[in-house]
Structures are given as structure tokens and as C-alpha cells.
Design an enzyme around this catalytic site. Structure first.
Site, PDB file in Angstrom:
ATOM      1  N   LYS A   1      54.225  36.506  47.256  1.00  0.00           N
ATOM      2  CA  LYS A   1      53.970  37.614  46.417  1.00  0.00           C
ATOM      3  C   LYS A   1      54.889  37.734  45.563  1.00  0.00           C
ATOM      4  O   LYS A   1      56.268  37.547  45.857  1.00  0.00           O
ATOM      5  CB  LYS A   1      53.512  38.629  47.247  1.00  0.00           C
ATOM      6  CG  LYS A   1      52.547  39.849  46.381  1.00  0.00           C
ATOM      7  CD  LYS A   1      50.962  39.255  46.261  1.00  0.00           C
ATOM      8  CE  LYS A   1      50.452  40.010  45.527  1.00  0.00           C
ATOM      9  NZ  LYS A   1      48.953  39.854  45.495  1.00  0.00           N
TER      10      LYS A   1
ATOM     11  N   ASP B   1      47.823  40.055  39.654  1.00  0.00           N
ATOM     12  CA  ASP B   1      47.456  41.105  40.567  1.00  0.00           C
ATOM     13  C   ASP B   1      47.495  42.433  39.610  1.00  0.00           C
ATOM     14  O   ASP B   1      47.204  42.172  38.350  1.00  0.00           O
ATOM     15  CB  ASP B   1      48.628  40.990  41.564  1.00  0.00           C
ATOM     16  CG  ASP B   1      48.048  42.008  42.753  1.00  0.00           C
ATOM     17  OD1 ASP B   1      47.306  41.778  43.486  1.00  0.00           O
ATOM     18  OD2 ASP B   1      48.715  43.184  42.972  1.00  0.00           O
TER      19      ASP B   1
HETATM   20  P1  NDP Z   1      43.829  45.758  38.120  1.00  0.00           P
HETATM   21  O1  NDP Z   1      45.252  46.155  37.612  1.00  0.00           O
HETATM   22  O2  NDP Z   1      42.832  44.960  37.123  1.00  0.00           O
HETATM   23  O3  NDP Z   1      43.153  47.165  38.445  1.00  0.00           O
HETATM   24  C1  NDP Z   1      43.547  48.040  39.526  1.00  0.00           C
HETATM   25  C2  NDP Z   1      42.877  49.235  39.400  1.00  0.00           C
HETATM   26  O4  NDP Z   1      43.153  49.991  40.373  1.00  0.00           O
HETATM   27  C3  NDP Z   1      42.750  49.920  38.093  1.00  0.00           C
HETATM   28  O5  NDP Z   1      41.400  50.740  37.993  1.00  0.00           O
HETATM   29  C4  NDP Z   1      43.972  51.124  38.619  1.00  0.00           C
HETATM   30  O6  NDP Z   1      43.670  52.216  37.711  1.00  0.00           O
HETATM   31  C5  NDP Z   1      43.590  51.366  40.150  1.00  0.00           C
HETATM   32  N1  NDP Z   1      44.829  51.563  40.738  1.00  0.00           N
HETATM   33  C6  NDP Z   1      45.960  50.798  40.667  1.00  0.00           C
HETATM   34  N2  NDP Z   1      46.957  51.591  41.612  1.00  0.00           N
HETATM   35  C7  NDP Z   1      46.374  52.651  41.541  1.00  0.00           C
HETATM   36  C8  NDP Z   1      46.888  53.812  42.540  1.00  0.00           C
HETATM   37  N3  NDP Z   1      48.130  53.886  42.865  1.00  0.00           N
HETATM   38  N4  NDP Z   1      45.886  55.012  42.500  1.00  0.00           N
HETATM   39  C9  NDP Z   1      44.756  54.964  42.216  1.00  0.00           C
HETATM   40  N5  NDP Z   1      44.207  53.886  41.337  1.00  0.00           N
HETATM   41  C10 NDP Z   1      44.977  52.944  41.215  1.00  0.00           C
HETATM   42  O7  NDP Z   1      44.155  45.234  39.389  1.00  0.00           O
HETATM   43  P2  NDP Z   1      43.181  44.286  40.388  1.00  0.00           P
HETATM   44  O8  NDP Z   1      41.814  44.603  40.255  1.00  0.00           O
HETATM   45  O9  NDP Z   1      43.396  42.783  40.107  1.00  0.00           O
HETATM   46  O10 NDP Z   1      43.695  44.529  41.794  1.00  0.00           O
HETATM   47  C11 NDP Z   1      43.070  45.364  42.626  1.00  0.00           C
HETATM   48  C12 NDP Z   1      43.331  45.377  44.018  1.00  0.00           C
HETATM   49  O11 NDP Z   1      42.688  43.901  44.495  1.00  0.00           O
HETATM   50  C13 NDP Z   1      44.793  45.194  44.541  1.00  0.00           C
HETATM   51  O12 NDP Z   1      45.002  45.718  45.908  1.00  0.00           O
HETATM   52  C14 NDP Z   1      45.203  43.928  44.444  1.00  0.00           C
HETATM   53  O13 NDP Z   1      46.257  43.381  45.284  1.00  0.00           O
HETATM   54  C15 NDP Z   1      43.935  43.093  45.006  1.00  0.00           C
HETATM   55  N6  NDP Z   1      43.318  41.729  44.927  1.00  0.00           N
HETATM   56  C16 NDP Z   1      43.376  41.381  43.475  1.00  0.00           C
HETATM   57  C17 NDP Z   1      43.038  39.904  43.420  1.00  0.00           C
HETATM   58  C18 NDP Z   1      42.755  39.263  41.719  1.00  0.00           C
HETATM   59  O14 NDP Z   1      42.330  38.359  41.895  1.00  0.00           O
HETATM   60  N7  NDP Z   1      42.965  40.251  40.916  1.00  0.00           N
HETATM   61  C19 NDP Z   1      42.624  39.088  44.376  1.00  0.00           C
HETATM   62  C20 NDP Z   1      42.797  39.752  45.887  1.00  0.00           C
HETATM   63  C21 NDP Z   1      43.222  41.171  45.976  1.00  0.00           C
HETATM   64  P3  NDP Z   1      44.561  52.527  36.448  1.00  0.00           P
HETATM   65  O15 NDP Z   1      44.203  51.627  35.526  1.00  0.00           O
HETATM   66  O16 NDP Z   1      44.704  53.771  36.166  1.00  0.00           O
HETATM   67  O17 NDP Z   1      46.180  52.121  36.929  1.00  0.00           O
END
Ligand code: NDP
Length: 444
Positions: free
Chosen positions: A126, A166
Site C-alpha cells: 500500500k 484508493d
Molecule cells: P473515494 O476517494 O472515491 O471516496 C471516499 C469516500 O469516503 C468519499 O465520499 C469521502 O468523502 C469519504 N471519506 C473519506 N475520508 C473520510 C473521512 N475521514 N471521514 C468521512 N468520510 C470520508 O475512495 P474509495 O471509494 O475508493 O475508497 C473508500 C474505501 O474503500 C477506503 O477505505 C478504501 O481503502 C476502500 N477500498 C477501495 C477500493 C477501490 O477499488 N477503490 C478497493 C478496496 C477497498 P469526501 O469526498 O468528502 O472526502
């Protein structure tokens, strides 16, 4: 003292001020206790758990880039190559101001087990940076990504370490990173996944984590003779994972009534309009207040609150530790049937234990969100073979992989006498594969 307790204490002492890493290791080691104790002498002699909980390599570097005002900015960047016993290091790059070494290590550690569960030949790693893409111009994003890759390229390669997206790293960032790698290295290779379709990306990669989550939930419910159609679902987040989880849930006949971002959350009694959500988040890159302006059935609430809504299924898809004990109690009071993690470690340890004790079906992210990395591995296969598979083919593979992951973790839990405990099942199944490969390859 048991071997697992001893190793946990060692991890805490050697990695101070890294609470997320401690949490991830604690969850895994506690649930491995039954199988470690059966073979403790051998594992101890081989220092297997010390090796498994210590990254092969932790790379820290600084990146400098120039913002639109002409000011030089400096960010801390990381790549943690955790374990490559079963394949090249594989795992995303997180761009978020909260990123630190402990967070990257917890994510890398989880990734090792997740990648093993996919059944594909990928090790765990990572990376990321405390760079915040929010509010930056396209030129600033490009400047940062180019500077980041200029350093990162020394450590990665299609057969050694293959990063992906991510939080904060979507298609735009992957494009700039790939372009810079190609420019510097002079070769056209599949060094990153999540690429655009015109330059080596895989169809269905964008959808894979969210769709995969629902395929696993479908199998889980089927196993417990529960229908997904007609169920009410709460989703948190509104990023890549959340959007495609919502889309697939609704295609399968469920109604998703919430989503959120870091400012607030939306309740939409009519069911989230996923096309509108995509427009707001993927095209305009705006806040959720924009969604409610165009949707009369929806209300917007500042802060946290998704888990207070009465639903049958909860899918946390935002970030780590976003569902705590109080949230778990609220969900149970509202008679939730299942919680499956779309994000990495979104549920605290206390909340997980409470949900399990109350009979809620609980699936940890390392199993339920593995669809993203699984399709990333399929993207690597397509790149190596110079091929592009159809959406249907990738989607079918994804369904097979997620169904298989569910069956694997359910079976592994049963074998150690913990039927229905999918945390134990995921950790045991992932561990067995990685441990066997490490032992076969000798001490290194
Ligand atoms: P994105 O950046 O596309 O979206 C993240 C979402 O979570 C946004 O809505 C963001 O809001 C919100 N968010 C992020 N940080 C915080 C926080 N500290 N408090 C509240 N809301 C928060 O990321 P992904 O959808 O790609 O990833 C989401 C999760 O899934 C993560 O844990 C990632 O590690 C996991 N994941 C992702 C994969 C992938 O293929 N993308 C694969 C496997 C796991 P805002 O826009 O306001 O920051």
C-alpha cells in the site's frame, strides 16, 4: 504468554503511535489463535508471525511540486511493500491529508490477506501521501502526480509492485501517474491498475469493488435463506466504492436510502438516484448539498448519522473506524440483519464484536471489498497478454471470485469451530495460504 500475544506486544512496542496498524494486527492475531496454537512450536521457530507482521520494506520519501500561485509545496509519501509470498506487491495509493505511516501499514497488512482470498497471485502492499487533492486544479494534481511518480518509479514495476487507486486516487490521478512512469521508464507496461480504457485499463474495474461487495452480500444472504430484493440498505461514502455498491444494490432490487461524504449525509426515502450522485461526485466533484438541491425526496444532514437510519443491511464504504460501538448499538436496535464492509476496517473492533455477539451477519472488508483488487489482477493478466476482455467476461469472473471468497471464508470458519464468524474465516483462510507459501520459500 501465547505466541500471538507475544507478537502483538512486539508490534505495539516496535511501532509506537500507529493505532490503526495495532488494531488491524490485533484483529488478525486474535482470530488466528486457534490455528497458531495447534502448531505453535514450528511457527515460533520460523518467526512466522514476526515476519508476517513486519513489512518487507517501508519506503518514505518527500515530494515537492509547484502550486498555481508559484509556491513550492512539500508532501510526505509512502510505499509499504508488505509481503510478496504469493505474488508481486499489490495495493492502492491513498491521497488524503490524514495519511501517515501507520495508516499505510494497516492497509498494507490487510491487503496481504485480502489478496490471498481472491485466489489470484498477488502479494500485499500500500502507499500514498498526505497530499489533499480536494480543491486543487487539474494542473496542480498533475504536478503532484508527476513529482510523486518520479520518486516512486524506482520501487515499482509490473513484476515487482503494482499500485492502484484508493481514497483520493481515481482515474485522473492514475492517468497522470501512468504517463509519468512511461515517460521516465521508456516502456509501456502494466505498472498500475485502474487505468483508463484507452491505455490498458480493464472494463468493470471502476465498478469492481462496489459490485463485488454486493455479489458477496448476495451469496451471504442466499446461504442464510434471505432475499436481497426489497431490503433497505444504508451506505456511507459517496466515492468509487459507495457509488457502485449503490448501483448494484438497486439493480438487484434493494433500496439504498443513504450516502455520505466527509461533510454530511443524505437520507433519500425514494432511494438514492445513482445517476444524479455520479453527476455530483464524478463529474462536478461537488458536495452532497448539490444532490439534495436537485432531489426533492432527499434531506441533507451535517456531520455523521448514516447508521441511525432503520435499515436491514449496512454497507460502510467511506473510511476506517467510521462505524463505532454506539453506531453498532443503534443498528442492532433497528434490527439490522447484516453488515458488510466496503471500506477497509470501517468498523471498530468493539463494534465488530458487538454486532457478532448480537447475531448480526458481519463480513470484514478483506473479504467483502476484495472485488477491486481481484479485477486489478485481471487487468494485470490482460496487460500481460496484450488483451482486452469484454465487460461481461470481467463481471462474470468477478461474480465467481466473490462467490468463492464467501464460500472459502464460511468453510474456514466452520473448520476451526467458529461457524458464521467470517472475521475468523477470512483471517484463517488468508493466513493459511500466505503462511504455506512463506514456509515453502524458506527463511528470508
Ligand atoms: P473515494 O476517494 O472515491 O471516496 C471516499 C469516500 O469516503 C468519499 O465520499 C469521502 O468523502 C469519504 N471519506 C473519506 N475520508 C473520510 C473521512 N475521514 N471521514 C468521512 N468520510 C470520508 O475512495 P474509495 O471509494 O475508493 O475508497 C473508500 C474505501 O474503500 C477506503 O477505505 C478504501 O481503502 C476502500 N477500498 C477501495 C477500493 C477501490 O477499488 N477503490 C478497493 C478496496 C477497498 P469526501 O469526498 O468528502 O472526502
Amino acid at each position: 504468554m501465547s505466541y500471538t500475544t507475544e507478537v502483538l506486544e512486539r508490534v505495539i512496542a516496535q511501532n509506537p503511535a500507529q493505532p490503526e496498524f495495532h488494531q488491524a494486527v490485533k484483529e488478525v492475531l486474535e482470530s488466528l489463535e486457534p490455528i497458531i496454537s495447534q502448531n505453535e512450536e514450528v511457527y515460533r521457530k520460523d518467526a512466522l508471525l514476526e515476519r508476517l507482521t513486519t513489512p518487507d520494506r517501508q519506503i518514505l520519501f518527500r515530494v515537492a511540486w509547484i502550486d498555481d500561485q508559484g509556491q513550492t509545496q512539500v508532501n510526505n509519501c509512502y510505499r509499504v511493500q508488505f509481503n510478496n509470498a504469493i505474488g508481486p506487491y499489490k495495493g492502492g495509493l491513498r491521497l488524503h491529508p490524514s495519511v501517515n505511516l501507520g495508516i499505510i501499514k494497516f492497509l498494507g497488512f490487510e491487503q496481504v490477506f485480502k489478496n490471498a482470498l481472491t485466489g489470484l497471485p498477488i502479494g500485499g502492499g500500500k502507499g500514498g501521501s498526505d497530499f489533499d487533492p480536494k480543491g486543487k486544479s487539474d494542473r496542480e494534481i498533475m504536478a503532484f502526480c508527476q513529482a510523486f511518480m518520479t520518486e516512486l518509479m524506482r520501487y515499482i514495476g509490473q513484476d515487482t509492485d503494482v499500485p492502484a487507486g484508493d481514497i483520493g486516487t481515481g482515474a485522473r490521478e492514475i492517468g497522470y501517474l501512468f504517463g509519468q512512469y512511461k515517460r521516465l521508464k521508456g516502456t509501456y507496461e502494466g505498472v498500475l491498475t485502474g487505468k483508463g480504457l484507452t491505455y490498458g485499463g480493464s472494463l468493470a474495474r471502476t465498478e469492481a469493488t462496489g459490485y463485488g461487495l454486493l455479489y458477496l452480500v448476495l451469496e451471504l444472504l442466499r446461504d442464510h435463506q434471505i432475499d436481497l430484493a426489497g431490503k433497505r440498505i444504508a451506505v456511507s461514502g459517496s466515492g468509487n466504492v459507495a457509488i457502485y455498491a449503490i448501483e448494484k444494490a438497486q439493480q438487484l432490487g434493494a433500496k439504498v436510502v443513504t450516502c455520505s461524504d466527509s461533510s454530511g449525509w443524505v437520507y433519500d426515502e425514494a432511494g438514492i438516484d445513482v445517476d444524479l450522485l455520479k453527476e455530483v461526485k464524478e463529474v462536478k466533484r461537488a458536495r452532497l448539498t448539490e444532490y439534495v438541491k436537485q432531489r426533492s425526496s432527499a434531506t441533507y444532514h451535517e456531520g455523521k448519522g448514516v447508521w441511525s437510519v432503520k435499515v436491514d443491511i449496512a454497507l460502510p464504504c467511506a473510511t476506517q473506524n467510521e462505524l463505532d460501538l454506539a453506531d453498532a448499538k443503534q443498528l442492532v436496535a433497528n434490527q439490522v440483519l447484516a453488515v458488510a464492509e466496503g471500506a477497509n476496517m470501517p468498523t471498530t473492533l468493539e463494534a465488530t464484536k458487538y454486532l457478532q455477539a448480537q447475531g448480526v451477519l458481519f463480513v470484514p472488508g478483506k473479504a467483502s471489498n476484495a472485488g477491486g483488487v481481484a479485477v486489478s489482477a485481471l487487468e494485470m493478466s490482460q496487460n500481460s497478454g496484450r488483451l482486452s476482455w469484454s465487460f461481461e467476461k470481467v463481471d462474470q469472473e468477478l461474480q465467481k471470485i466473490m462467490t468463492n471468497i464467501y464460500q472459502t471464508i464460511a468453510q474456514a470458519a466452520k473448520e476451526v469451530g467458529c461457524q458464521g464468524n467470517y472475521v475468523v474465516g477470512a483471517n484463517v483462510a488468508g493466513f493459511k495460504k500466505v503462511a504455506e507459501a512463506m514456509q515453502a520459500q524458506g527463511v528470508y
